[in-house]
Every structure is written in structure tokens, then in C-alpha cells.
Design a protein around this motif. Structure first.
Motif, PDB file in Angstrom:
ATOM      1  N   LYS A  80      34.108  46.345  32.608  1.00 17.28           N
ATOM      2  CA  LYS A  80      35.159  46.694  33.331  1.00 17.28           C
ATOM      3  C   LYS A  80      35.902  46.690  34.015  1.00 17.28           C
ATOM      4  O   LYS A  80      34.587  46.453  35.544  1.00 17.28           O
ATOM      5  N   THR A  82      37.848  48.453  37.784  1.00 15.73           N
ATOM      6  CA  THR A  82      38.660  49.327  37.834  1.00 15.73           C
ATOM      7  C   THR A  82      39.017  49.280  39.326  1.00 15.73           C
ATOM      8  O   THR A  82      39.218  48.924  39.898  1.00 15.73           O
ATOM      9  N   THR A  84      42.303  50.906  42.451  1.00 14.50           N
ATOM     10  CA  THR A  84      42.431  51.324  42.794  1.00 14.50           C
ATOM     11  C   THR A  84      43.762  51.552  43.444  1.00 14.50           C
ATOM     12  O   THR A  84      43.388  50.340  44.381  1.00 14.50           O
ATOM     13  N   HIS A 117      44.460  58.855  36.021  1.00 12.94           N
ATOM     14  CA  HIS A 117      43.460  58.415  35.794  1.00 12.94           C
ATOM     15  C   HIS A 117      43.099  57.476  34.642  1.00 12.94           C
ATOM     16  O   HIS A 117      43.764  58.779  33.796  1.00 12.94           O
ATOM     17  N   GLU A 119      42.576  54.890  31.350  1.00 11.08           N
ATOM     18  CA  GLU A 119      41.597  53.712  30.690  1.00 11.08           C
ATOM     19  C   GLU A 119      42.423  52.872  29.860  1.00 11.08           C
ATOM     20  O   GLU A 119      42.328  53.557  28.354  1.00 11.08           O
ATOM     21  N   TRP A 128      40.228  48.163  31.670  1.00 16.06           N
ATOM     22  CA  TRP A 128      40.467  48.573  33.423  1.00 16.06           C
ATOM     23  C   TRP A 128      40.633  49.980  33.290  1.00 16.06           C
ATOM     24  O   TRP A 128      41.241  50.776  31.983  1.00 16.06           O
ATOM     25  N   ASP A 129      40.341  50.458  33.826  1.00 13.30           N
ATOM     26  CA  ASP A 129      40.693  51.686  34.758  1.00 13.30           C
ATOM     27  C   ASP A 129      41.805  51.856  35.762  1.00 13.30           C
ATOM     28  O   ASP A 129      40.944  50.865  36.589  1.00 13.30           O
TER      29      ASP A 129
END
Length: 144
Positions: A80, A82, A84, A117, A119, A128-129
Motif C-alpha cells: 500500500k 501512504t 501524507t 485518515h 484507506e 492507498w492510505d
């Protein structure tokens, strides 16, 4: 350095167009297979010349590589990515671009570590987070 690399099987151009929209980013470079056929490939796809052998895009400050692989790709959850971003608003904007064509695993939520947050798995099977660096409004440490 570890370079994120996302592989497709004939969908790379389509995925790049999608990710450009989602992340409001631009493809830094793209190279089609053209006349190149990998050694040992017995049954090349008819449109291999238009497939992408290598592309690069910067997503939220990280360069990500993309390509069409000649072997079939199997979607899974073994990796996955992430993303930010500074604020909840930024995170929501990205989530909204993904939402319609994705399988949501964790709807947008405020956590003890972030104001946002979420997901999901996108239409290409990529996990994808999406996390905001913004602190949560409630549940702050030290409150009584």
C-alpha cells in the motif's frame, strides 16, 4: 533510497491520467515501448508499442515510477502507498477524487494521530492510505 514502483498490464497511460487528476500532479517523463520487445517474450500484446515502459510522476513530494509489465499483474494487498498531506482539506480533496471508483476500506475518520485518515483500493487494485499531518481536533493529549 527506496523508489515506489507501480506496475500495470496495458493500463499505465490510463492510470497516469487518473493519478494526475487525483494528486493535481504532472507526469515528469514517459517512454513508450515503441519498437522495443523484451527478450524472450513469446506472445507480445498487439499494442505493446503504445504501452509505457517507464514513467515518473511526483506525488506529494515523492517521485513514483510507473510501467506496463508484459507479465499479467495480480491485484493484491501486499503493498500500500501512504500519502501524507498537510491538512484535512488536502486529504479530503484527494479522497474525493478516488472515492467514486474505489473500494473504501476505512472511510475518512479523525484519529488520535490525525484530523483525517482514510484507506482505499483504487480501480487498479492499488492500496492507498491518505493521512493529514494536521492534528485531530478532539482527543488531544493533555485535555481533561
Amino acid at each position: 533510497m527506496i523508489m515506489p514502483y507501480i506496475a500495470f498490464h496495458g493500463q499505465c497511460k490510463e492510470a497516469l491520467d487518473f493519478y494526475q487528476k487525483v494528486f493535481d500532479s504532472a507526469v515528469k517523463m514517459t517512454q513508450p515501448y515503441g519498437e522495443y520487445v523484451p527478450d524472450g517474450l513469446a506472445d507480445a500484446p498487439k499494442n505493446l508499442a503504445q504501452w509505457i515502459i517507464h514513467a515518473e510522476m511526483e506525488i506529494c513530494g515523492t517521485v513514483v515510477w510507473f510501467a506496463d509489465e508484459t507479465d499479467p499483474i495480480h491485484s493484491g494487498n501486499q503493498i500500500k502507498l501512504t500519502v501524507t498531506v498537510p491538512t484535512k482539506k488536502d486529504a479530503q480533496k484527494i479522497f474525493d477524487q478516488f472515492e467514486e471508483s474505489s473500494r473504501i476500506v476505512l472511510p475518512p475518520t479523525e484519529t488520535f494521530y490525525s484530523a483525517f485518515h482514510a484507506e482505499l483500493f483504487d480501480k487498479y487494485g492499488i492500496g492507498w492510505d491518505i493521512v493529514a499531518e494536521e492534528a485531530p481536533v478532539s482527543g488531544k493529549e493533555g485535555t481533561e
